[in-house]
Design a protein around this motif. Structure first.
Motif, mmCIF file in Angstrom:
data_model
loop_
_atom_site.group_PDB
_atom_site.id
_atom_site.type_symbol
_atom_site.label_atom_id
_atom_site.label_comp_id
_atom_site.label_asym_id
_atom_site.label_seq_id
_atom_site.Cartn_x
_atom_site.Cartn_y
_atom_site.Cartn_z
ATOM 1 N N THR A 68 2.562 -8.448 -5.312
ATOM 2 C CA THR A 68 2.415 -9.803 -4.772
ATOM 3 C C THR A 68 3.630 -10.262 -3.977
ATOM 4 O O THR A 68 3.512 -11.138 -3.114
ATOM 5 N N HIS A 69 4.803 -9.689 -4.243
ATOM 6 C CA HIS A 69 6.005 -10.088 -3.514
ATOM 7 C C HIS A 69 6.412 -9.048 -2.469
ATOM 8 O O HIS A 69 7.439 -9.206 -1.801
ATOM 9 N N ALA A 70 5.613 -8.007 -2.345
ATOM 10 C CA ALA A 70 5.886 -6.963 -1.355
ATOM 11 C C ALA A 70 5.104 -7.277 -0.077
ATOM 12 O O ALA A 70 4.602 -8.384 0.110
ATOM 13 N N ALA A 71 5.011 -6.293 0.805
ATOM 14 C CA ALA A 71 4.229 -6.439 2.039
ATOM 15 C C ALA A 71 3.147 -5.361 2.057
ATOM 16 O O ALA A 71 3.148 -4.472 2.915
ATOM 17 N N PRO A 72 2.213 -5.418 1.109
ATOM 18 C CA PRO A 72 1.217 -4.348 0.983
ATOM 19 C C PRO A 72 0.173 -4.395 2.092
ATOM 20 O O PRO A 72 -0.120 -5.451 2.651
ATOM 21 N N GLU A 73 -0.378 -3.236 2.382
ATOM 22 C CA GLU A 73 -1.509 -3.156 3.295
ATOM 23 C C GLU A 73 -2.795 -3.275 2.476
ATOM 24 O O GLU A 73 -2.944 -2.615 1.445
ATOM 25 N N VAL A 74 -3.695 -4.124 2.926
ATOM 26 C CA VAL A 74 -4.996 -4.301 2.291
ATOM 27 C C VAL A 74 -6.045 -3.818 3.289
ATOM 28 O O VAL A 74 -6.223 -4.415 4.356
ATOM 29 N N VAL A 75 -6.707 -2.730 2.948
ATOM 30 C CA VAL A 75 -7.637 -2.067 3.858
ATOM 31 C C VAL A 75 -9.065 -2.381 3.435
ATOM 32 O O VAL A 75 -9.433 -2.208 2.269
ATOM 33 N N LEU A 76 -9.867 -2.837 4.374
ATOM 34 C CA LEU A 76 -11.269 -3.150 4.129
ATOM 35 C C LEU A 76 -12.139 -2.135 4.862
ATOM 36 O O LEU A 76 -11.875 -1.811 6.026
ATOM 37 N N GLY A 77 -13.170 -1.636 4.191
ATOM 38 C CA GLY A 77 -14.024 -0.642 4.825
ATOM 39 C C GLY A 77 -15.403 -0.597 4.212
ATOM 40 O O GLY A 77 -15.745 -1.376 3.318
ATOM 41 N N GLY A 78 -16.211 0.326 4.692
ATOM 42 C CA GLY A 78 -17.604 0.414 4.279
ATOM 43 C C GLY A 78 -18.489 -0.305 5.279
ATOM 44 O O GLY A 78 -18.034 -1.179 6.030
ATOM 45 N N GLY A 79 -19.757 0.055 5.301
ATOM 46 C CA GLY A 79 -20.668 -0.462 6.309
ATOM 47 C C GLY A 79 -20.778 -1.970 6.356
ATOM 48 O O GLY A 79 -20.934 -2.553 7.433
ATOM 49 N N PRO A 84 1.688 -13.236 0.051
ATOM 50 C CA PRO A 84 1.885 -13.865 1.363
ATOM 51 C C PRO A 84 2.304 -12.919 2.482
ATOM 52 O O PRO A 84 2.090 -13.221 3.661
ATOM 53 N N ARG A 85 2.879 -11.770 2.139
ATOM 54 C CA ARG A 85 3.331 -10.838 3.175
ATOM 55 C C ARG A 85 2.348 -9.684 3.389
ATOM 56 O O ARG A 85 2.640 -8.742 4.132
ATOM 57 N N ALA A 86 1.200 -9.770 2.769
ATOM 58 C CA ALA A 86 0.210 -8.694 2.909
ATOM 59 C C ALA A 86 -0.288 -8.594 4.346
ATOM 60 O O ALA A 86 -0.331 -9.579 5.085
ATOM 61 N N VAL A 87 -0.677 -7.392 4.728
ATOM 62 C CA VAL A 87 -1.295 -7.145 6.033
ATOM 63 C C VAL A 87 -2.719 -6.673 5.765
ATOM 64 O O VAL A 87 -2.932 -5.613 5.170
#
Length: 336
Positions: free
Chosen positions: A256-267, A289-292
């Motif tokens: 939560t305090h890092a800058a993680p990548e959040v990847v969305l996928g699927g049809g 807050p720093r997520a991408v």
């Protein structure tokens, strides 16, 4: 010039489709094929292995590559339906016995999505196709996953379930048990009948294939985008469900305090409009807050291939070449 030999046989298999890529150590795509879903939970381990081998041989044959074993140096297979260690172990043993390669790794398909869409294989991935699932990998190597078995494991929101919701609300609008909604006309029109009752009757007597319910999912989002309140309520619940997957993983992996990548996928997630993705992003940013947040721009099978190249110690340029060769234009991506 020496012949380019296959290094990785990569497989990504969801509930509705399976893709195969055969790549070189330099990241070149040598062969590919695509077929129906082959989840071991749906067709059994033996049925899964037989279907996968057919697709691999088809890819090799179409590209004029040898079909003698081993097919490559490493096999990287990521499939839906590998939700517990015993399922992974059973498929690993069955595939290894086929002699496709000297090394082999199997895993759940959501991990391939994460590897395909993130810069280094860490972060969070949420996939929504026929079903819905999420997983995350922390920088320290910790993994957080869900069983993804449907309602029995607490899931809601796969493409088929969203189609059922569209039908459910349409039925109730027509018979008076629910509010008026444009889904009534949209659903009957989708099936080419005058009443939603005719859809129910057709499904009951198996005159309509129940698999077509999945096709109501895009219709649901279209009706919601046009302003229908009932459809919008369903889409809002879907957004909440995707966001909860991501939020739980972010918290469990201390991201939560890092800058993680959040990847969305699927049809489903690659087909929804910008407003839906923006709302998912907004909710994720409240947790980290720093997520991408981004929608994946390559097919998840590329993630399986990247895992294979990782295993072989391939260069970063080889991995970049693979992603460049397989990149597609996403329907939406983060602007942050």
């Amino acid at each position: 010039m020496s012949e380019v030999r296959p290094a990785v046989v990569a497989i990504d298999g969801g509930n509705s489709k399976t893709e195969v890529l055969v790549v070189s150590r330099e990241g070149g795509v040598l062969a590919e094929s695509r077929g129906p879903g082959a989840s071991p939970q749906n067709v059994g381990v033996d049925g899964c292995v037989a279907a996968l081998e057919t697709l691999v041989l088809s890819a090799l044959t179409s590209a004029g590559l040898p079909t003698t074993r081993p097919f490559g140096v490493h096999t990287s297979a990521y499939l839906a339906g590998l939700d517990f260690p015993r399922e992974e172990e059973a498929l690993h043993a069955a595939l290894f016995a086929r002699g496709w390669s000297s090394t082999l790794h199997v895993g759940n398909d959501v991990l391939a999505l994460l590897r395909a869409g993130s810069s280094d294989g860490t972060g969070v991935a949420v996939v929504c196709g026929a079903g819905i699932n999420g997983a995350g990998v922390g920088p320290d190597g910790r993994i957080h996953r869900f069983p993804a078995l449907g309602k029995v494991s607490g899931d809601w929101g796969g493409g088929y379930r969203l189609g059922e919701e569209a039908l459910w609300w349409a039925v109730r609008a027509e018979d008076g048990r629910g509010p008026s909604t444009a889904l009534k006309a949209a659903v009957s029109g989708f099936f080419g009948v005058s009443r939603v009752f005719d859809v129910v009757q057709g499904l009951h007597f198996k005159e309509i294939d129940s698999a077509r319910i999945h096709g109501l999912c895009p219709l649901l989002f279209d009706v919601a985008a046009a302003g229908d309140e009932v459809a919008q309520q369903v889409v809002t619940r879907f957004v909440e469900e995707v966001s909860v997957f991501a939020a739980v993983i972010l918290r469990r992996l201390d991201l939560t305090h890092a800058a993680p990548e959040v990847v969305l996928g699927g049809g489903v997630l690659t087909g929804v409009g910008p407003s839906v993705i923006s709302e998912i992003e907004r909710r994720c940013l409240k947790v980290a807050p720093r997520a991408v947040v981004r929608v994946v721009d390559v097919n998840p099978v590329v993630g399986a291939a990247l895992f294979g190249l990782d295993e072989l110690g391939a260069s970063s340029s080889a991995k970049a070449a693979l992603k460049a060769a397989t990149q597609r234009t996403p329907m939406w991506r983060s602007v942050r």
